[in-house]
Design an enzyme around this catalytic site. Structure first.
Site, PDB file in Angstrom:
ATOM      1  N   TYR A  68     -14.800 -12.886   0.494  1.00 49.12           N
ATOM      2  CA  TYR A  68     -15.619 -11.709   0.194  1.00 49.12           C
ATOM      3  C   TYR A  68     -16.913 -12.111  -0.500  1.00 49.12           C
ATOM      4  CZ  TYR A  68     -11.845  -8.490   1.453  1.00 49.12           C
ATOM      5  OH  TYR A  68     -10.890  -7.779   2.139  1.00 49.12           O
ATOM      6  N   ASP A  78      -6.508  -3.525  -7.132  1.00 51.47           N
ATOM      7  CA  ASP A  78      -7.190  -4.088  -5.965  1.00 51.47           C
ATOM      8  C   ASP A  78      -7.484  -5.547  -6.261  1.00 51.47           C
ATOM      9  OD1 ASP A  78      -8.716  -3.106  -3.298  1.00 51.47           O
ATOM     10  OD2 ASP A  78      -9.867  -4.702  -4.274  1.00 51.47           O
ATOM     11  N   ARG A  85       0.827  -1.215   0.000  1.00 53.57           N
ATOM     12  CA  ARG A  85       0.000   0.000   0.000  1.00 53.57           C
ATOM     13  C   ARG A  85       0.862   1.267   0.000  1.00 53.57           C
ATOM     14  NH1 ARG A  85      -4.077  -1.783   4.533  1.00 53.57           N
ATOM     15  NH2 ARG A  85      -5.252  -3.405   3.483  1.00 53.57           N
ATOM     16  N   ARG A 110      -6.866  11.394  -7.138  1.00 53.38           N
ATOM     17  CA  ARG A 110      -8.048  10.553  -7.018  1.00 53.38           C
ATOM     18  C   ARG A 110      -9.304  11.331  -6.672  1.00 53.38           C
ATOM     19  NH1 ARG A 110      -9.014   5.900  -4.492  1.00 53.38           N
ATOM     20  NH2 ARG A 110     -11.133   6.695  -4.665  1.00 53.38           N
ATOM     21  N   ARG A 155      -3.374   6.257   0.013  1.00 46.15           N
ATOM     22  CA  ARG A 155      -3.936   7.381   0.763  1.00 46.15           C
ATOM     23  C   ARG A 155      -2.946   8.124   1.636  1.00 46.15           C
ATOM     24  NH1 ARG A 155      -8.739   4.224   3.551  1.00 46.15           N
ATOM     25  NH2 ARG A 155      -7.118   2.592   3.472  1.00 46.15           N
TER      26      ARG A 155
END
Length: 356
Positions: free
Chosen positions: A166, A91, A42, A55, A46
């Site tokens: 998921y 992702d 990552r 973004r 962010r």
């Protein structure tokens, strides 16, 4: 086991980049480069203000299908931190979305599936992934290969168990109760689902490899919820199918999960060249559990990036020293960069690792 048709043998493209001086690739081969290589899971995301600016107003999954945007985001931490490898901005649910599964990434929650998959009919209704459906990702990889210079590019996919969790749970889960219940109650349904998801992951990785990535990482983020017995029975065969399916490309294959200290040997047995280790056990202990011979990646606790520099420096030094027990060591976090981390701290950690 899954009754899905085996994927055809794939022609390995010629003309792959030769990066003999790249410390990341040397360590992944079990060599001793001049410096310990470092990259962060990552690292593109962010924690970077330039990422947030780019973004703004763009949904997560939309950005993953924009070749120019995903290439620029992938490059941002390479420019800023001087890391030894880039990780493709994407992702693990991208190939599911591309195939037509009704799944989205909800801010503050994570991947959410419109209709959970919990029986054989739902499994058989899942669409297959065709390579052209992820062509924007491959286009982004090609842009990166042109722009990264001597920095290797890591491609990745989600492992069958984590993708299945998921789909079965309908979103993130603390206990994975529906997943475990399905595994044990209807093993034939489980294996059909996991086999199909292995095909999805393999198609996604091959698309990235054909476009030029230099290594791949299989993320089994939630495999640590399983016992070793269940992992070997229900998960290992399907992850092994993925890792074996890309072996002919001759690039390093990294296998990573969270909370997998009891599963390290099994995850290596699935076909990994490099075993990712989270922060819960020291690297020298991980090497011992792997039989004394291993190439490892890890394993700074991401939360300690918020600690004072003297504390953080001591931890980095300890991890680099413990990594010497391995045949090769790639410095990384024990999971991903947290959103609130000061990017200057990451840059400083890279500099320290390179000095040691």
């Amino acid at each position: 086991m899954s009754q899905t048709t085996p994927l055809p043998r794939h022609a390995v493209p010629s003309g792959r980049r030769e990066l003999p001086e790249a410390p990341f690739l040397a360590a992944a081969r079990g060599e001793r480069p001049a410096r310990t290589p470092v990259w962060f899971m990552r690292q593109a995301g962010r924690s970077l203000p330039e990422y947030r600016a780019l973004r703004e107003g763009v949904p997560m999954l939309d950005s993953c299908f924009d070749p120019e945007m995903l290439a620029e985001i992938t490059l941002q931490p390479v420019r800023r931190h001087g890391v030894d490898a880039a990780i493709l901005y994407s992702d693990i649910v991208v190939p599911l979305k591309a195939a037509g599964v009704d799944i989205d990434i909800v801010p503050g929650t994570g991947p959410v599936v419109a209709t959970p998959v919990r029986d054989l009919a739902a499994v058989k209704a899942l669409p297959e992934l065709e390579p052209e459906q992820v062509s924007p990702v491959a286009d982004g990889v090609r842009l990166l290969v042109e722009r990264l210079g001597g920095t290797p590019l890591i491609g990745f996919a989600g492992a069958p168990f984590t993708l299945a969790s998921y789909l079965i749970e309908g979103g993130p889960s603390r206990n994975h109760e529906h997943t475990k219940a399905l595994m044990h109650t209807s093993p034939e349904v489980w294996h059909e689902l996991a086999g199909r998801l292995a095909d999805v992951a393999l198609t996604f990785l091959r698309a990235q490899l054909d476009a030029g990535v230099d290594a791949v990482q299989l993320f089994d983020s939630w495999a640590g919820a399983l016992s070793e017995r269940d992992y070997r029975e229900f998960v290992l065969p399907h992850s092994a199918k993925v890792l074996a399916g890309v072996a002919e490309y001759g690039v390093p294959r990294i296998h990573f999960g969270v909370g997998t200290g009891e599963l390290l040997a099994a995850m290596r047995d699935a076909g990994a060249d490099v075993v990712g280790v989270d922060w819960r056990i020291p690297l020298d202990e991980a090497v011992r559990r792997l039989g004394g011979r291993a190439i490892v990646q890890g394993n700074l606790d991401p939360a300690l990036l918020h600690a004072s520099w003297p504390v953080l420096e001591a931890e980095v030094r300890r991890i680099v020293e413990e990594g010497k027990a391995a045949d090769g060591h790639i410095f990384n976090l024990g999971h991903g960069v947290l959103p609130g981390v000061d990017p200057d701290v990451l840059t400083r950690v890279v500099g320290l690792v390179h000095e040691l």
